[in-house]
Motif scaffolding. Structure first.
Motif, PDB file in Angstrom:
ATOM      1  N   ILE A  63       0.807  -1.342   0.134  1.00 50.55           N
ATOM      2  CA  ILE A  63       0.048  -0.251   0.066  1.00 50.55           C
ATOM      3  C   ILE A  63       0.796   1.107   0.053  1.00 50.55           C
ATOM      4  O   ILE A  63       0.359   2.238  -0.210  1.00 50.55           O
ATOM      5  CB  ILE A  63      -0.911  -0.008   1.126  1.00 50.55           C
ATOM      6  N   ASP A  64       2.158   1.008   0.345  1.00 52.38           N
ATOM      7  CA  ASP A  64       3.098   2.181   0.114  1.00 52.38           C
ATOM      8  C   ASP A  64       3.370   2.670  -1.426  1.00 52.38           C
ATOM      9  O   ASP A  64       3.596   2.121  -1.996  1.00 52.38           O
ATOM     10  CB  ASP A  64       4.303   1.749   0.965  1.00 52.38           C
ATOM     11  N   GLU A  65       3.300   3.931  -1.526  1.00 53.47           N
ATOM     12  CA  GLU A  65       3.322   4.502  -2.617  1.00 53.47           C
ATOM     13  C   GLU A  65       4.560   4.385  -3.411  1.00 53.47           C
ATOM     14  O   GLU A  65       4.923   3.939  -4.696  1.00 53.47           O
ATOM     15  CB  GLU A  65       2.840   5.836  -3.061  1.00 53.47           C
ATOM     16  N   ASP A  66       5.664   4.779  -2.600  1.00 54.14           N
ATOM     17  CA  ASP A  66       6.975   4.594  -3.133  1.00 54.14           C
ATOM     18  C   ASP A  66       7.317   3.264  -3.342  1.00 54.14           C
ATOM     19  O   ASP A  66       7.992   2.871  -4.592  1.00 54.14           O
ATOM     20  CB  ASP A  66       8.012   5.144  -1.902  1.00 54.14           C
ATOM     21  N   GLU A  67       6.903   2.393  -2.623  1.00 55.76           N
ATOM     22  CA  GLU A  67       7.171   0.748  -2.884  1.00 55.76           C
ATOM     23  C   GLU A  67       6.452   0.391  -4.136  1.00 55.76           C
ATOM     24  O   GLU A  67       6.951  -0.300  -4.819  1.00 55.76           O
ATOM     25  CB  GLU A  67       6.565  -0.202  -1.615  1.00 55.76           C
ATOM     26  N   ARG A  68       5.158   0.794  -4.323  1.00 54.94           N
ATOM     27  CA  ARG A  68       4.304   0.604  -5.637  1.00 54.94           C
ATOM     28  C   ARG A  68       5.198   0.985  -6.774  1.00 54.94           C
ATOM     29  O   ARG A  68       5.310   0.575  -7.734  1.00 54.94           O
ATOM     30  CB  ARG A  68       3.007   1.142  -5.429  1.00 54.94           C
ATOM     31  N   ALA A  69       5.544   2.168  -6.634  1.00 55.52           N
ATOM     32  CA  ALA A  69       6.417   2.863  -8.024  1.00 55.52           C
ATOM     33  C   ALA A  69       7.739   2.199  -8.207  1.00 55.52           C
ATOM     34  O   ALA A  69       8.080   1.737  -9.285  1.00 55.52           O
ATOM     35  CB  ALA A  69       6.901   4.321  -7.447  1.00 55.52           C
ATOM     36  N   GLU A  70       8.244   1.517  -7.157  1.00 55.04           N
ATOM     37  CA  GLU A  70       9.468   0.738  -7.499  1.00 55.04           C
ATOM     38  C   GLU A  70       9.345  -0.468  -8.058  1.00 55.04           C
ATOM     39  O   GLU A  70       9.948  -0.911  -8.902  1.00 55.04           O
ATOM     40  CB  GLU A  70      10.255   0.584  -5.965  1.00 55.04           C
ATOM     41  N   PHE A  71       8.436  -1.129  -7.624  1.00 56.53           N
ATOM     42  CA  PHE A  71       8.038  -2.335  -8.177  1.00 56.53           C
ATOM     43  C   PHE A  71       7.292  -2.227  -9.643  1.00 56.53           C
ATOM     44  O   PHE A  71       7.353  -3.093 -10.407  1.00 56.53           O
ATOM     45  CB  PHE A  71       7.045  -3.372  -7.407  1.00 56.53           C
ATOM     46  N   MET A  72       6.566  -1.301  -9.908  1.00 58.79           N
ATOM     47  CA  MET A  72       6.016  -0.971 -11.200  1.00 58.79           C
ATOM     48  C   MET A  72       7.401  -0.763 -12.203  1.00 58.79           C
ATOM     49  O   MET A  72       7.409  -1.128 -13.234  1.00 58.79           O
ATOM     50  CB  MET A  72       5.185   0.227 -11.159  1.00 58.79           C
ATOM     51  N   THR A  73       8.191  -0.226 -11.712  1.00 60.77           N
ATOM     52  CA  THR A  73       9.462   0.077 -12.407  1.00 60.77           C
ATOM     53  C   THR A  73      10.262  -1.427 -12.664  1.00 60.77           C
ATOM     54  O   THR A  73      10.792  -1.625 -14.074  1.00 60.77           O
ATOM     55  CB  THR A  73      10.619   0.946 -11.700  1.00 60.77           C
ATOM     56  N   ILE A  74      10.248  -2.165 -11.737  1.00 66.56           N
ATOM     57  CA  ILE A  74      10.768  -3.469 -11.763  1.00 66.56           C
ATOM     58  C   ILE A  74       9.871  -4.300 -12.937  1.00 66.56           C
ATOM     59  O   ILE A  74      10.454  -4.853 -13.963  1.00 66.56           O
ATOM     60  CB  ILE A  74      10.733  -4.130 -10.479  1.00 66.56           C
ATOM     61  N   LEU A  75       8.712  -4.255 -12.919  1.00 67.66           N
ATOM     62  CA  LEU A  75       7.833  -4.862 -13.693  1.00 67.66           C
ATOM     63  C   LEU A  75       7.964  -4.284 -14.986  1.00 67.66           C
ATOM     64  O   LEU A  75       7.812  -5.072 -16.133  1.00 67.66           O
ATOM     65  CB  LEU A  75       6.380  -4.511 -13.227  1.00 67.66           C
ATOM     66  N   GLN A  76       8.117  -3.039 -15.446  1.00 76.03           N
ATOM     67  CA  GLN A  76       8.286  -2.545 -16.571  1.00 76.03           C
ATOM     68  C   GLN A  76       9.523  -2.865 -17.303  1.00 76.03           C
ATOM     69  O   GLN A  76       9.663  -3.347 -18.407  1.00 76.03           O
ATOM     70  CB  GLN A  76       8.533  -0.931 -16.504  1.00 76.03           C
TER      71      GLN A  76
END
Length: 283
Positions: free
Chosen positions: A95-108
């Motif tokens: 639910i942490d926005e920074d963590e979400r952004a980090e893993f979205m980058t990894i997914l990309q």
């Protein structure tokens, strides 16, 4: 001929007294015809065997290449797919926005790696099945390279790599196929990014040499081992040098580059003059 030499006319009816002359006249001709037919058959038989052997060798090589492609896909797709699976599961719980952004980058990044691998394999398959059909136009090399650099900019930024373009004052035009010219520089520059260290730099030098456009792409990565230089530009070649951020590397890109460049009457080579890093020259 024998009858004629002996002044004997061909009889209207069979004359048993001439049997010896008949056999002497006919048998050499029959033997000659049989010999010629045997030689022709032997020649056709040998040619057929050679064709079968050649086709068998080509088929075996093709099957080996296809097996190799399957092994590449099976092996190299594991990491990005596993990363995508892991990151997506964490995103479901995070639910942490920074963590979400980090893993979205990894997914990309993982998705791009998997897509790049599939694209390279498909390019090789299409190339071998249909060959290359080029449509030549007057193109600006500088414009093409700047477009490619802009496209790959995000990959370079992730590793803090600066890409410098040293260009002449005049525009450099070449007769080339727009799609394949982009593919050539996309492969070479993306490889330079993959093998450059974080915070490194890539230099692209564009010049005119002997009325031809020359492009040199240099990186400051591990370079190519001298004993492995002859393996460059071969299909499925994976050298001892490794990408610096675990990027996917199929060993197909340089093989495609050489075929594209050769088809457009150009040359590509590895410049071993550098003490550090690697440099590829397109001429």
């Amino acid at each position: 001929g024998i009858l004629s030499v002996n002044s004997i006319k061909l009889p209207k009816e069979h004359n048993t007294a001439l049997n010896a002359l008949w056999f002497l006249s006919i048998l050499p001709g029959l033997l000659l015809i049989i010999t010629i037919m045997a030689l022709v058959f032997e020649s056709m038989h040998s040619s057929a065997i050679n064709v079968v052997r050649t086709n068998a060798a080509k088929l075996e090589k093709s099957l080996e290449d296809k097996d190799h492609i399957i092994r590449i896909l099976a092996h190299d797709l594991k990491n990005p797919l596993a990363t995508i699976d892991h990151a997506s599961k964490i995103l479901e719980e995070s639910i942490d926005e920074d963590e979400r952004a980090e893993f979205m980058t990894i997914l990309q990044q993982s998705t791009e790696s998997a897509q790049a691998l599939v694209d390279k394999v498909l390019d090789i398959a299409i190339l071998e099945q249909y060959g290359i059909r080029v449509h030549l136009d007057q193109l600006s090399v500088i414009t093409v390279i700047k477009t490619v650099v802009e496209t790959l900019g995000e990959s370079g930024e992730r590793k803090g790599i600066s890409i410098n373009i040293d260009e002449p004052a005049e525009d450099c035009k070449v007769l080339a196929d727009d799609f394949y010219l982009h593919q050539i520089f996309d492969n070479l520059i993306s490889n330079a990014i993959k093998f450059s260290n974080k915070g490194g730099k890539i230099d692209i030098e564009i010049s005119i040499v002997e009325d031809k456009v020359q492009v040199i792409i240099k990186d400051d990565g591990p370079g190519i081992a001298k004993e492995e230089e002859e393996l460059l530009f071969q299909k499925f070649t994976k050298l001892s040098a490794r990408t610096t951020a675990n990027e996917t590397f199929t060993g197909l890109g340089l093989s495609l580059v050489r075929q594209y460049v050769t088809k457009m009457q150009g040359e590509v080579s590895y410049d071993r003059a550098l003490i550090k890093g690697a440099a590829f020259v397109v001429f």
